[in-house]
Structure formats: structure tokens, C-alpha cells
Design a protein around this motif. Structure first.
Motif, PDB file in Angstrom:
ATOM      1  N   LYS A   9       0.826  -1.204   0.000  1.00 40.32           N
ATOM      2  CA  LYS A   9       0.000   0.000   0.000  1.00 40.32           C
ATOM      3  C   LYS A   9       0.869   1.266   0.000  1.00 40.32           C
ATOM      4  O   LYS A   9       0.568   2.237  -0.666  1.00 40.32           O
ATOM      5  CB  LYS A   9      -0.922  -0.007   1.210  1.00 40.32           C
ATOM      6  CG  LYS A   9      -2.052   0.965   1.108  1.00 40.32           C
ATOM      7  CD  LYS A   9      -3.037   0.709   2.218  1.00 40.32           C
ATOM      8  CE  LYS A   9      -4.370   1.264   1.793  1.00 40.32           C
ATOM      9  NZ  LYS A   9      -5.433   0.944   2.685  1.00 40.32           N
ATOM     10  N   ILE A  10       1.982   1.241   0.751  1.00 35.98           N
ATOM     11  CA  ILE A  10       2.878   2.394   0.826  1.00 35.98           C
ATOM     12  C   ILE A  10       3.741   2.491  -0.424  1.00 35.98           C
ATOM     13  O   ILE A  10       3.874   3.540  -1.027  1.00 35.98           O
ATOM     14  CB  ILE A  10       3.785   2.311   2.077  1.00 35.98           C
ATOM     15  CG1 ILE A  10       2.961   2.404   3.346  1.00 35.98           C
ATOM     16  CG2 ILE A  10       4.863   3.378   2.064  1.00 35.98           C
ATOM     17  CD1 ILE A  10       2.381   3.756   3.645  1.00 35.98           C
ATOM     18  N   ALA A  46      16.536  11.885   6.088  1.00 35.50           N
ATOM     19  CA  ALA A  46      16.929  11.115   7.275  1.00 35.50           C
ATOM     20  C   ALA A  46      17.120   9.653   6.903  1.00 35.50           C
ATOM     21  O   ALA A  46      16.494   9.148   5.974  1.00 35.50           O
ATOM     22  CB  ALA A  46      15.867  11.240   8.358  1.00 35.50           C
ATOM     23  N   GLU A  47      17.982   8.991   7.658  1.00 34.17           N
ATOM     24  CA  GLU A  47      18.142   7.545   7.564  1.00 34.17           C
ATOM     25  C   GLU A  47      17.599   6.964   8.856  1.00 34.17           C
ATOM     26  O   GLU A  47      18.084   7.300   9.939  1.00 34.17           O
ATOM     27  CB  GLU A  47      19.611   7.182   7.377  1.00 34.17           C
ATOM     28  CG  GLU A  47      19.829   5.691   7.217  1.00 34.17           C
ATOM     29  CD  GLU A  47      21.276   5.354   6.969  1.00 34.17           C
ATOM     30  OE1 GLU A  47      21.577   4.889   5.872  1.00 34.17           O
ATOM     31  OE2 GLU A  47      22.097   5.562   7.896  1.00 34.17           O
ATOM     32  N   LEU A  48      16.589   6.131   8.744  1.00 32.18           N
ATOM     33  CA  LEU A  48      15.932   5.584   9.922  1.00 32.18           C
ATOM     34  C   LEU A  48      16.614   4.282  10.342  1.00 32.18           C
ATOM     35  O   LEU A  48      16.632   3.315   9.593  1.00 32.18           O
ATOM     36  CB  LEU A  48      14.452   5.336   9.627  1.00 32.18           C
ATOM     37  CG  LEU A  48      13.583   4.917  10.793  1.00 32.18           C
ATOM     38  CD1 LEU A  48      13.580   5.981  11.877  1.00 32.18           C
ATOM     39  CD2 LEU A  48      12.164   4.653  10.323  1.00 32.18           C
ATOM     40  N   VAL A  67       9.834  15.541   4.768  1.00 30.27           N
ATOM     41  CA  VAL A  67      10.856  14.617   5.238  1.00 30.27           C
ATOM     42  C   VAL A  67      10.947  13.422   4.290  1.00 30.27           C
ATOM     43  O   VAL A  67       9.937  12.774   4.002  1.00 30.27           O
ATOM     44  CB  VAL A  67      10.552  14.138   6.673  1.00 30.27           C
ATOM     45  CG1 VAL A  67      11.596  13.143   7.144  1.00 30.27           C
ATOM     46  CG2 VAL A  67      10.477  15.320   7.630  1.00 30.27           C
ATOM     47  N   ILE A  68      12.157  13.164   3.811  1.00 28.45           N
ATOM     48  CA  ILE A  68      12.439  11.976   3.009  1.00 28.45           C
ATOM     49  C   ILE A  68      13.221  11.033   3.902  1.00 28.45           C
ATOM     50  O   ILE A  68      14.268  11.399   4.437  1.00 28.45           O
ATOM     51  CB  ILE A  68      13.244  12.335   1.740  1.00 28.45           C
ATOM     52  CG1 ILE A  68      12.438  13.288   0.867  1.00 28.45           C
ATOM     53  CG2 ILE A  68      13.620  11.060   0.978  1.00 28.45           C
ATOM     54  CD1 ILE A  68      13.205  13.845  -0.316  1.00 28.45           C
ATOM     55  N   VAL A  69      12.701   9.820   4.072  1.00 26.83           N
ATOM     56  CA  VAL A  69      13.283   8.869   5.016  1.00 26.83           C
ATOM     57  C   VAL A  69      13.781   7.631   4.279  1.00 26.83           C
ATOM     58  O   VAL A  69      13.015   6.979   3.571  1.00 26.83           O
ATOM     59  CB  VAL A  69      12.246   8.440   6.082  1.00 26.83           C
ATOM     60  CG1 VAL A  69      12.885   7.532   7.115  1.00 26.83           C
ATOM     61  CG2 VAL A  69      11.601   9.651   6.739  1.00 26.83           C
ATOM     62  N   ASP A  70      15.067   7.333   4.469  1.00 26.91           N
ATOM     63  CA  ASP A  70      15.649   6.103   3.946  1.00 26.91           C
ATOM     64  C   ASP A  70      15.433   5.023   4.997  1.00 26.91           C
ATOM     65  O   ASP A  70      15.941   5.112   6.108  1.00 26.91           O
ATOM     66  CB  ASP A  70      17.146   6.312   3.685  1.00 26.91           C
ATOM     67  CG  ASP A  70      17.827   5.076   3.110  1.00 26.91           C
ATOM     68  OD1 ASP A  70      17.162   4.024   2.946  1.00 26.91           O
ATOM     69  OD2 ASP A  70      19.037   5.161   2.825  1.00 26.91           O
ATOM     70  N   ILE A  71      14.665   4.001   4.646  1.00 24.63           N
ATOM     71  CA  ILE A  71      14.351   2.936   5.604  1.00 24.63           C
ATOM     72  C   ILE A  71      15.221   1.697   5.391  1.00 24.63           C
ATOM     73  O   ILE A  71      14.956   0.660   5.992  1.00 24.63           O
ATOM     74  CB  ILE A  71      12.856   2.562   5.558  1.00 24.63           C
ATOM     75  CG1 ILE A  71      12.476   2.006   4.192  1.00 24.63           C
ATOM     76  CG2 ILE A  71      11.991   3.720   5.979  1.00 24.63           C
ATOM     77  CD1 ILE A  71      11.147   1.276   4.175  1.00 24.63           C
ATOM     78  N   LEU A 102       9.075   6.203  -2.259  1.00 25.93           N
ATOM     79  CA  LEU A 102       9.944   6.623  -3.359  1.00 25.93           C
ATOM     80  C   LEU A 102      10.836   5.434  -3.659  1.00 25.93           C
ATOM     81  O   LEU A 102      11.853   5.252  -2.998  1.00 25.93           O
ATOM     82  CB  LEU A 102      10.814   7.826  -2.964  1.00 25.93           C
ATOM     83  CG  LEU A 102      10.109   9.107  -2.589  1.00 25.93           C
ATOM     84  CD1 LEU A 102      11.123  10.142  -2.097  1.00 25.93           C
ATOM     85  CD2 LEU A 102       9.357   9.656  -3.786  1.00 25.93           C
ATOM     86  N   GLY A 103      10.455   4.606  -4.588  1.00 26.15           N
ATOM     87  CA  GLY A 103      11.215   3.398  -4.835  1.00 26.15           C
ATOM     88  C   GLY A 103      10.981   2.391  -3.720  1.00 26.15           C
ATOM     89  O   GLY A 103       9.970   2.416  -3.034  1.00 26.15           O
ATOM     90  N   GLU A 104      11.948   1.519  -3.504  1.00 26.70           N
ATOM     91  CA  GLU A 104      11.811   0.446  -2.529  1.00 26.70           C
ATOM     92  C   GLU A 104      12.254   0.834  -1.121  1.00 26.70           C
ATOM     93  O   GLU A 104      11.803   0.243  -0.157  1.00 26.70           O
ATOM     94  CB  GLU A 104      12.658  -0.750  -2.973  1.00 26.70           C
ATOM     95  CG  GLU A 104      12.175  -1.392  -4.256  1.00 26.70           C
ATOM     96  CD  GLU A 104      10.921  -2.220  -4.053  1.00 26.70           C
ATOM     97  OE1 GLU A 104      10.836  -2.903  -3.020  1.00 26.70           O
ATOM     98  OE2 GLU A 104      10.041  -2.170  -4.912  1.00 26.70           O
ATOM     99  N   ASN A 105      13.156   1.818  -0.989  1.00 26.31           N
ATOM    100  CA  ASN A 105      13.790   2.058   0.299  1.00 26.31           C
ATOM    101  C   ASN A 105      13.571   3.441   0.886  1.00 26.31           C
ATOM    102  O   ASN A 105      14.172   3.758   1.904  1.00 26.31           O
ATOM    103  CB  ASN A 105      15.300   1.812   0.180  1.00 26.31           C
ATOM    104  CG  ASN A 105      15.602   0.384  -0.189  1.00 26.31           C
ATOM    105  OD1 ASN A 105      14.986  -0.536   0.319  1.00 26.31           O
ATOM    106  ND2 ASN A 105      16.536   0.193  -1.088  1.00 26.31           N
ATOM    107  N   GLN A 106      12.781   4.264   0.258  1.00 26.64           N
ATOM    108  CA  GLN A 106      12.572   5.608   0.784  1.00 26.64           C
ATOM    109  C   GLN A 106      11.096   5.944   0.807  1.00 26.64           C
ATOM    110  O   GLN A 106      10.330   5.478  -0.029  1.00 26.64           O
ATOM    111  CB  GLN A 106      13.304   6.647  -0.062  1.00 26.64           C
ATOM    112  CG  GLN A 106      14.810   6.499  -0.005  1.00 26.64           C
ATOM    113  CD  GLN A 106      15.491   7.570  -0.812  1.00 26.64           C
ATOM    114  OE1 GLN A 106      14.997   8.019  -1.828  1.00 26.64           O
ATOM    115  NE2 GLN A 106      16.660   7.994  -0.344  1.00 26.64           N
ATOM    116  N   ILE A 107      10.735   6.766   1.782  1.00 18.67           N
ATOM    117  CA  ILE A 107       9.380   7.309   1.831  1.00 18.67           C
ATOM    118  C   ILE A 107       9.493   8.816   1.961  1.00 18.67           C
ATOM    119  O   ILE A 107      10.511   9.346   2.404  1.00 18.67           O
ATOM    120  CB  ILE A 107       8.544   6.724   2.991  1.00 18.67           C
ATOM    121  CG1 ILE A 107       9.188   7.020   4.334  1.00 18.67           C
ATOM    122  CG2 ILE A 107       8.310   5.256   2.808  1.00 18.67           C
ATOM    123  CD1 ILE A 107       8.293   6.691   5.501  1.00 18.67           C
TER     124      ILE A 107
END
Length: 124
Positions: A9-10, A46-48, A67-71, A102-107
């Protein structure tokens, strides 16, 4: 809803066959700040790595920043990942903002009055 359904969903559901090739791009010559002085809204990156960072990310969104978060660091820990995404989604709802993958690893999480257009466009 299971973690797979929540992630789809995300981030959307991409077939595994669509492996993207990674290319390093040097953007250093474009990274100069344009103009001086404070801005009304900042784009924060940010990198979470743990749930302990969530309050600071939430504070940034409540303060009106994008905020752009690298998960990537928590992607393998489904419990932490799902909790973090749930918390960030709730913040987006609270501030009438938006959240999207945003792609597979960022929101990206936006504050009030900023919505994310999920259609891709190309220059004409």
C-alpha cells in the motif's frame, strides 16, 4: 492487514523481474545552496535506524517540513519497519499531509497542504 499488504500500500507492488540497475551519480556541482537566509519549508533527509528517531521525524513534519526517510537499515526488521511506517502515516493524517514510497527504500512525508502526485511524468 499483514506487513506485505501494508508495504504494498505504501510502496506499490513491483514485480521482482523489474530489477533496477544502480548507477552512481555525482551531483556535487549542483548542490550549492541558492540564496541565503531561512526558508519557510525545508526538505529534510533522514536515515531511519531505530524507532527512537521517530519523535524527531514527527517534529520536523509538525514544523511544516518535508521529510524523506531512507528505511534501508530497518527494512529487514518487519516489526520496526511497520511500526515506523504506521507512526509516520498517522502524522501525515494528523497534519493533513501525505505519505508515499519513493522506490523500494525511501518514503516521503509532507506537511499540511502539500500532496504527493503519484503519477510519473516526463518532460515534453
Amino acid at each position: 492487514m499483514g506487513s506485505k499488504g501494508f508495504m504494498d500500500k505504501i510502496f506499490g507492488n513491483k514485480p521482482a523481474a523489474e530489477a533496477e540497475e544502480y548507477t552512481e551519480i555525482d551531483l556535487s556541482e549542483y548542490e550549492q545552496a541558492i540564496g541565503e537566509g531561512p526558508a519557510e519549508t525545508y526538505v529534510r533527509v533522514a536515515e531511519l535506524t531505530s524507532l527512537a528517531q521517530i519523535p524527531e521525524l514527527k517534529r520536523e513534519i509538525y514544523n511544516g517540513n518535508i521529510v524523506i526517510v531512507d528505511i534501508t537499515p530497518i527494512k529487514g526488521d518487519s516489526l520496526t519497519r511497520d511500526r515506523a511506517l504506521k507512526d509516520l502515516k498517522q502524522v501525515a493524517i494528523d497534519v493533513n499531509g501525505d505519505i508515499a514510497g519513493l522506490g523500494e527504500n525511501q518514503i516521503i512525508v509532507t506537511p499540511m497542504s502539500i500532496k504527493i502526485d503519484r503519477t510519473k511524468f516526463t518532460a515534453k
